[in-house]
Design an enzyme around this catalytic site. Sequence first.
Site, PDB file in Angstrom:
ATOM      1  CB  SER A  14     -53.277 -12.130  51.482  1.00 37.15           C
ATOM      2  OG  SER A  14     -54.649 -12.029  51.116  1.00 37.15           O
ATOM      3  CG  HIS A  39     -52.241 -16.291  51.332  1.00 38.96           C
ATOM      4  ND1 HIS A  39     -51.914 -17.470  51.962  1.00 38.96           N
ATOM      5  CD2 HIS A  39     -53.465 -15.938  51.813  1.00 38.96           C
ATOM      6  CE1 HIS A  39     -52.886 -17.816  52.790  1.00 38.96           C
ATOM      7  NE2 HIS A  39     -53.845 -16.905  52.723  1.00 38.96           N
ATOM      8  CG  ASP A  41     -57.008 -15.048  51.716  1.00 44.23           C
ATOM      9  OD1 ASP A  41     -56.679 -16.051  52.374  1.00 44.23           O
ATOM     10  OD2 ASP A  41     -56.377 -13.973  51.749  1.00 44.23           O
ATOM     11  CG  MET A  43     -62.993 -16.037  51.730  1.00 40.33           C
ATOM     12  SD  MET A  43     -63.171 -14.536  52.713  1.00 40.33           S
ATOM     13  CE  MET A  43     -61.448 -14.148  53.049  1.00 40.33           C
ATOM     14  CG  HIS A  72     -56.380 -19.698  53.282  1.00 38.19           C
ATOM     15  ND1 HIS A  72     -56.330 -18.631  54.152  1.00 38.19           N
ATOM     16  CD2 HIS A  72     -56.977 -20.706  53.982  1.00 38.19           C
ATOM     17  CE1 HIS A  72     -56.873 -18.972  55.307  1.00 38.19           C
ATOM     18  NE2 HIS A  72     -57.281 -20.222  55.231  1.00 38.19           N
ATOM     19  CG  MET A  74     -60.681 -19.475  54.502  1.00 40.14           C
ATOM     20  SD  MET A  74     -60.289 -17.730  54.676  1.00 40.14           S
ATOM     21  CE  MET A  74     -59.425 -17.471  53.142  1.00 40.14           C
ATOM     22  CG  MET A 143     -56.864 -19.361  60.044  1.00 40.87           C
ATOM     23  SD  MET A 143     -56.287 -18.425  58.620  1.00 40.87           S
ATOM     24  CE  MET A 143     -57.072 -16.834  58.864  1.00 40.87           C
ATOM     25  CG  PHE A 149     -64.195  -9.978  56.887  1.00 43.11           C
ATOM     26  CD1 PHE A 149     -64.956  -9.474  55.833  1.00 43.11           C
ATOM     27  CD2 PHE A 149     -64.797 -10.827  57.802  1.00 43.11           C
ATOM     28  CE1 PHE A 149     -66.287  -9.800  55.712  1.00 43.11           C
ATOM     29  CE2 PHE A 149     -66.144 -11.161  57.687  1.00 43.11           C
ATOM     30  CZ  PHE A 149     -66.891 -10.643  56.634  1.00 43.11           C
ATOM     31  CG  ASP A 181     -53.789 -15.895  56.598  1.00 44.73           C
ATOM     32  OD1 ASP A 181     -53.753 -14.655  56.527  1.00 44.73           O
ATOM     33  OD2 ASP A 181     -54.479 -16.603  55.833  1.00 44.73           O
TER      34      ASP A 181
END
Length: 227
Positions: A14, A39, A41, A43, A72, A74, A143, A149, A181
């Site tokens: 990530s 990966h 992330d 958010m 991913h 979120m 998860m 974070f 993850d």
Amino acid sequence: MVARPNLPLRIAPSILTADFGHLRGAVQAAEEAGADAIHLDVMDGRFVPNLTFGPLVVQAVRDATDLPLEVHLMIEEPERYLAAFAQAGGTTLTVHVEATCHLHRTVQQIVDLGCRAGVALNPGTPIQAVREIAPFVDLVLVMSVNPGFGGQRFIQTATSKLRRMRRLLDEFNPTCDLEVDGGIGPENVAEVVRHGANVVVAGSAVYNDRGSVAENLQALRAGLGLA
Ligand code: DX5
Ligand code: ZN
């Protein structure tokens, strides 16, 4: 040890703790060191208490590497942005089961966009939340920290959850990837794989001040007994 049908073991760094001023170099370092995927992330400051990036950065990573990109998401109502992330070059689009009302429709949208479909569960969400969607997805993400974070401590009960999730998948979708993850490093990577994970995300264990990306990936492989 849970029996699994020949699912390849993959490590997906990530970039969350990478140097975003040198993102291209950070991604290429992972590719050169033998990472299996990148990966990403995403958010939104609502589903999780942090903001990161959107499709523009995914596109920049796409331009930097040929590796598969795991996006991913979120974010609340991920269905609103799936087309943008597919167009940006996402290979797998993973949505949280807690973030969308019509999970089946959302997964169908991902498939229709030509991407691999993933569903993720927060630590507090029971495995049964994916029971009905399991036959329709390519990947389930468990998860092992509360999302938001990098660099958090691994929640130990995730190992039992992985084991139970692998059993559920063996029953309803045996070729589905099981990804973990959060809080994974050389010291616990073998444990999560032993409990059924075949895709391992590692953020701060790969991108940190302690070693190069190549050294850190090597340490993860050593933790798996592969090096
Ligand atoms: C957390 C993210 C993770 C994060 C993992 O919300 O989903 O992918 O980057 O970072 P580490 O490996 O440092 O826990
Ligand atoms: Zn993630």
